[in-house]
Design an enzyme around this catalytic site. Structure first.
Site, PDB file in Angstrom:
ATOM      1  N   CYS A  37       3.334 -37.837 -35.362  1.00  0.00           N
ATOM      2  CA  CYS A  37       2.827 -36.982 -34.064  1.00  0.00           C
ATOM      3  C   CYS A  37       2.487 -37.468 -33.286  1.00  0.00           C
ATOM      4  O   CYS A  37       2.505 -39.266 -33.391  1.00  0.00           O
ATOM      5  CB  CYS A  37       1.119 -35.927 -34.587  1.00  0.00           C
ATOM      6  SG  CYS A  37       0.800 -35.164 -35.982  1.00  0.00           S
TER       7      CYS A  37
HETATM    8  N1  GLN Z   1      -0.173 -37.438 -41.449  1.00  0.00           N
HETATM    9  C1  GLN Z   1       0.396 -36.203 -40.675  1.00  0.00           C
HETATM   10  C2  GLN Z   1       0.151 -34.814 -41.492  1.00  0.00           C
HETATM   11  O1  GLN Z   1       0.431 -34.588 -41.747  1.00  0.00           O
HETATM   12  C3  GLN Z   1       0.921 -36.492 -39.753  1.00  0.00           C
HETATM   13  C4  GLN Z   1       0.940 -35.555 -38.828  1.00  0.00           C
HETATM   14  C5  GLN Z   1       0.474 -36.854 -37.822  1.00  0.00           C
HETATM   15  O2  GLN Z   1       1.077 -37.375 -37.568  1.00  0.00           O
HETATM   16  N2  GLN Z   1      -0.693 -36.783 -37.013  1.00  0.00           N
HETATM   17  O3  GLN Z   1      -1.391 -34.248 -41.029  1.00  0.00           O
END
Ligand code: GLN
Length: 229
Positions: A2
């Site tokens: 993100c």
């Molecule tokens: N691991 C996070 C998710 O799928 C990916 C998005 C982020 O970087 N927060 O919620």
């Protein structure tokens, strides 16, 4: 992965932080410049801001660029503390509004940019969703924000592949970590911006080194290396 952004300073409009900058979160939702993992952030978004002591949020599972209602209202929302994010869901994670940052315990608004193995995170009745970021937020809230650095170092020790960039605000302070992804700070005359990547080409943006804790109190910005770095 993100992209996220936080503001602490004079009251400004949410649109001026998120929608208007030439490379702001809106543009980062389809054309991020420094993102290392994932091409775009189309799996949802969230904007949180403090309205007095109240933490308020507007979250969605749809791309930010398609939300005409938010674009209409955001210029009228003003706050001195904002935490916002656009989301690229990791493989296997649910795509729903409650999986989009910012998460809250009622006092803090918190975003996670990264990925962590859910097997190293305890189950929590307070997690807002079943994605890694919501479980991680619940763990951080349970341990307390004063322990943010230690919690991030501890999770990284349990999952050496984890990427743990956290960004949080409570109305009067911002806290952030870098662990595996980019983060930059802009000191403006009217406040401080902490963001995954610069929202414009201002040469005074400063990159935060990896594996650091960032603390913003008023106009004071402090960087401390994290344990395990
Ligand atoms: N691991 C996070 C998710 O799928 C990916 C998005 C982020 O970087 N927060 O919620």
């Amino acid at each position: 992965m993100c992209r996220h952004l936080a503001w602490l300073g004079a009251p400004v409009s949410v649109a001026s932080l998120v929608l208007d900058p030439p490379s702001g979160l809106l543009v980062q939702s389809y054309a991020p410049r420094r993102q290392k993992h994932g091409l775009m952030n189309a799996d949802g978004w969230g904007v949180g801001f403090f309205d007095g002591a109240a933490a308020r949020r507007w979250r969605s599972a749809a791309p930010l660029w398609g939300d005409a209602s938010f674009a209409s209202v955001a210029p009228a929302l003003h706050s001195s503390c904002v935490v916002a994010a656009v989301r690229s869901a990791s493989v296997g994670m649910p795509i729903e509004a409650s999986a989009s940052a910012p998460f809250t315990d009622g006092t803090w608004l918190l975003s996670h940019n990264g990925l962590v193995d859910r097997a190293v995170l305890p189950a929590s009745p307070h997690a807002e969703s079943t994605n890694d970021s919501a479980l991680l937020a619940a763990l951080i809230f349970a341990r307390g924000m004063d322990a943010l650095g230690d919690t991030v170092s501890g999770v990284a020790a349990d999952d050496p592949n984890a990427r743990l960039n956290i960004l949080a605000g409570n109305g009067s302070r911002l806290l952030a970590t870098t662990w595996g992804d980019t983060l930059s700070v802009l000191r403006r005359a009217d406040g401080v911006v902490v963001a995954s990547e610069p929202y414009d080409d201002d040469p005074t943006w400063q990159e935060v080194p990896d594996r650091h804790l960032v603390e913003v109190d008023g106009t004071d910005v402090r960087l401390t290396p994290l344990k395990g770095s």
